[in-house]
Write a protein that holds these residues in place. Structure first.
Motif, mmCIF file in Angstrom:
data_model
loop_
_atom_site.group_PDB
_atom_site.id
_atom_site.type_symbol
_atom_site.label_atom_id
_atom_site.label_comp_id
_atom_site.label_asym_id
_atom_site.label_seq_id
_atom_site.Cartn_x
_atom_site.Cartn_y
_atom_site.Cartn_z
ATOM 1 N N MET A 65 0.564 -1.030 -0.005
ATOM 2 C CA MET A 65 -0.266 -0.604 -0.342
ATOM 3 C C MET A 65 0.939 1.172 0.030
ATOM 4 O O MET A 65 1.742 1.310 0.945
ATOM 5 N N ALA A 66 0.361 2.075 -0.888
ATOM 6 C CA ALA A 66 1.454 3.585 -0.785
ATOM 7 C C ALA A 66 1.431 4.191 0.229
ATOM 8 O O ALA A 66 0.745 4.465 0.432
ATOM 9 N N VAL A 67 2.223 4.659 0.946
ATOM 10 C CA VAL A 67 2.269 6.042 2.069
ATOM 11 C C VAL A 67 1.560 7.492 1.329
ATOM 12 O O VAL A 67 2.739 7.829 0.931
ATOM 13 N N PRO A 68 0.805 7.488 1.968
ATOM 14 C CA PRO A 68 0.202 9.191 1.572
ATOM 15 C C PRO A 68 1.855 10.804 2.111
ATOM 16 O O PRO A 68 2.411 10.057 3.037
ATOM 17 N N ASP A 69 2.178 10.703 1.136
ATOM 18 C CA ASP A 69 3.361 11.701 0.549
ATOM 19 C C ASP A 69 2.632 13.451 1.040
ATOM 20 O O ASP A 69 1.991 14.257 1.122
ATOM 21 N N HIS A 70 2.608 12.924 3.369
ATOM 22 C CA HIS A 70 2.279 14.205 3.209
ATOM 23 C C HIS A 70 3.653 15.719 3.529
ATOM 24 O O HIS A 70 3.502 16.875 3.875
ATOM 25 N N SER A 71 4.549 15.579 2.932
ATOM 26 C CA SER A 71 5.797 16.539 2.751
ATOM 27 C C SER A 71 4.745 17.342 2.219
ATOM 28 O O SER A 71 5.866 18.618 2.385
ATOM 29 N N ILE A 72 4.201 17.290 0.897
ATOM 30 C CA ILE A 72 4.021 18.646 0.093
ATOM 31 C C ILE A 72 2.918 19.642 1.235
ATOM 32 O O ILE A 72 2.500 20.927 0.561
ATOM 33 N N ASP A 73 2.445 19.301 1.789
ATOM 34 C CA ASP A 73 1.188 19.525 3.133
ATOM 35 C C ASP A 73 1.726 20.972 3.175
ATOM 36 O O ASP A 73 0.802 22.287 2.690
ATOM 37 N N PRO A 74 2.485 20.956 3.807
ATOM 38 C CA PRO A 74 2.917 22.754 4.595
ATOM 39 C C PRO A 74 3.371 24.028 3.816
ATOM 40 O O PRO A 74 2.653 24.915 3.294
ATOM 41 N N ARG A 75 3.428 23.361 1.926
ATOM 42 C CA ARG A 75 4.129 23.225 1.206
ATOM 43 C C ARG A 75 2.660 24.675 0.509
ATOM 44 O O ARG A 75 2.406 25.258 0.145
ATOM 45 N N ILE A 76 1.681 24.007 0.630
ATOM 46 C CA ILE A 76 0.536 23.563 -0.216
ATOM 47 C C ILE A 76 0.015 25.080 0.906
ATOM 48 O O ILE A 76 -1.037 26.182 0.178
ATOM 49 N N LEU A 77 -0.494 24.633 2.339
ATOM 50 C CA LEU A 77 -1.170 25.548 3.301
ATOM 51 C C LEU A 77 -0.021 27.077 2.756
ATOM 52 O O LEU A 77 -1.053 28.326 2.994
ATOM 53 N N GLU A 78 1.293 27.298 2.625
ATOM 54 C CA GLU A 78 1.805 27.943 3.032
ATOM 55 C C GLU A 78 1.459 28.900 1.547
ATOM 56 O O GLU A 78 1.139 30.257 1.613
ATOM 57 N N CYS A 79 1.491 28.478 0.769
ATOM 58 C CA CYS A 79 1.174 29.474 -0.695
ATOM 59 C C CYS A 79 0.038 30.026 -1.402
ATOM 60 O O CYS A 79 -0.706 30.938 -1.295
ATOM 61 N N ALA A 80 -0.846 28.849 -0.268
ATOM 62 C CA ALA A 80 -2.468 29.567 -0.308
ATOM 63 C C ALA A 80 -2.059 30.842 0.945
ATOM 64 O O ALA A 80 -3.439 30.890 0.370
ATOM 65 N N LYS A 81 -1.875 30.183 2.040
ATOM 66 C CA LYS A 81 -2.017 31.395 2.540
ATOM 67 C C LYS A 81 -0.956 32.586 1.620
ATOM 68 O O LYS A 81 -1.963 34.033 1.928
ATOM 69 N N GLN A 82 -0.322 33.068 1.175
ATOM 70 C CA GLN A 82 0.198 33.893 0.625
ATOM 71 C C GLN A 82 -0.419 34.411 -0.618
ATOM 72 O O GLN A 82 -0.939 35.970 -0.432
ATOM 73 N N GLU A 83 -1.245 33.314 -1.254
ATOM 74 C CA GLU A 83 -2.501 33.990 -1.939
ATOM 75 C C GLU A 83 -3.419 34.785 -1.490
ATOM 76 O O GLU A 83 -4.220 35.157 -2.378
ATOM 77 N N PHE A 84 -4.038 34.200 -1.051
ATOM 78 C CA PHE A 84 -5.273 34.332 0.016
ATOM 79 C C PHE A 84 -4.737 36.291 0.494
ATOM 80 O O PHE A 84 -5.297 37.374 0.091
ATOM 81 N N LEU A 85 -3.600 36.030 1.083
ATOM 82 C CA LEU A 85 -3.723 37.412 1.547
ATOM 83 C C LEU A 85 -3.341 38.359 0.494
ATOM 84 O O LEU A 85 -3.378 39.807 0.622
ATOM 85 N N SER A 86 -2.832 38.141 -0.421
ATOM 86 C CA SER A 86 -2.704 39.099 -1.827
ATOM 87 C C SER A 86 -3.209 39.450 -2.020
ATOM 88 O O SER A 86 -3.880 41.012 -2.326
ATOM 89 N N LEU A 87 -4.735 38.432 -2.744
ATOM 90 C CA LEU A 87 -6.247 38.578 -3.567
ATOM 91 C C LEU A 87 -7.005 38.265 -2.810
ATOM 92 O O LEU A 87 -8.003 39.293 -3.503
ATOM 93 N N GLY A 88 -6.752 38.006 -2.212
ATOM 94 C CA GLY A 88 -8.537 37.607 -1.052
ATOM 95 C C GLY A 88 -9.387 36.096 -1.758
ATOM 96 O O GLY A 88 -8.395 35.663 -2.815
ATOM 97 N N TYR A 89 -10.225 36.191 -0.658
ATOM 98 C CA TYR A 89 -10.182 34.333 -1.338
ATOM 99 C C TYR A 89 -10.612 34.566 -2.811
ATOM 100 O O TYR A 89 -11.061 33.247 -3.377
ATOM 101 N N GLU A 90 -11.874 35.514 -2.824
ATOM 102 C CA GLU A 90 -12.375 35.114 -3.797
ATOM 103 C C GLU A 90 -11.719 35.617 -5.076
ATOM 104 O O GLU A 90 -11.705 34.697 -6.572
ATOM 105 N N LYS A 91 -10.868 35.939 -5.478
ATOM 106 C CA LYS A 91 -9.940 36.405 -6.827
ATOM 107 C C LYS A 91 -9.179 35.111 -6.668
ATOM 108 O O LYS A 91 -7.693 35.341 -7.698
ATOM 109 N N ALA A 92 -8.432 34.313 -5.525
ATOM 110 C CA ALA A 92 -7.312 33.717 -5.384
ATOM 111 C C ALA A 92 -7.623 32.628 -6.251
ATOM 112 O O ALA A 92 -9.220 31.660 -7.215
#
Length: 209
Positions: free
Chosen positions: A1-28
């Motif tokens: 069984m393949a082990v889920p790759d959680h190493s990318i989770d922090p990158r997704i959250l950090e990039c999402a945070k910066q996108e939301f801060l820069s553009l707001g939720y609606e335009k992100a």
């Protein structure tokens, strides 16, 4: 069984945070978030149902911290408090500085909630936060009024209006990206603007025996 790759989770959250801060939720853009994080949209959708779910994940720690702090400040047996403690609860000089220090420690998450959440499930955050604070604040006030420490009879609706105005002065410096130096100056201004002792007819703690 393949082990889920959680190493990318922090990158997704950090990039999402910066996108939301820069553009707001609606335009992100989820596509742009994935590009910045170096992941596929499929990888993102395996973790989050959509943009709203992703936004909720980004602000999750902030919401938990706010709920914990709010509960600590409002879940109090006001009947067991002394007159000195009850009137001291309205001392802005100490309390307001503590609130701003606490919120500044959550600056990015709090900014997302008060500035960037329109269109998300947190779009009504400001009003809902006031509602939570109003319950506890009003219980302090009513006990002071019952003991004759507060002179003016304030209805729950009026307290909600007052607190809405008060908390807007807290939200605005985060909306306008104040640094800590500006925030300390603003804190002093808010203290002068909101004289709770005078507003509710509560004697200053210095006047009590």
């Amino acid at each position: 069984m393949a082990v889920p790759d959680h190493s990318i989770d922090p990158r997704i959250l950090e990039c999402a945070k910066q996108e939301f801060l820069s553009l707001g939720y609606e335009k992100a853009s989820l596509k742009h978030i994935c590009e910045e994080a170096g992941v596929t949209t499929g990888a993102l959708y395996k973790r989050y149902k959509g943009k709203d779910d992703l936004f909720a994940a980004v602000v999750s720690d902030t919401i938990t911290a706010l709920d914990t702090e709010t509960k600590k400040r409002t879940d109090v047996d006001v009947h067991a408090m002394s007159d000195q403690q009850l009137t001291g609860a309205w001392d802005m000089n100490a309390g307001m500085r503590q609130w701003f220090q606490f919120l500044y420690g959550l600056k990015e998450g709090f900014t997302l909630l008060v500035k960037c959440s329109a269109g998300s499930s947190y779009s009504n955050f400001e009003h809902e936060f006031v509602e939570k604070m109003c319950v506890g604040t009003y219980s302090y006030y009513r006990e002071a009024y019952r003991r004759g420490l507060a002179k003016y009879d304030i209805s729950p609706e009026e307290m909600h209006i007052i607190l809405s105005a008060f908390w807007q002065t807290v939200y605005e410096p985060f909306i306008h990206d104040f640094d800590w130096t500006k925030l300390k100056i603003h804190c002093a201004t808010v203290n002068r603007l909101f004289d709770w002792y005078g507003m509710l007819g509560i004697p200053n703690t210095d006047t009590l025996p």
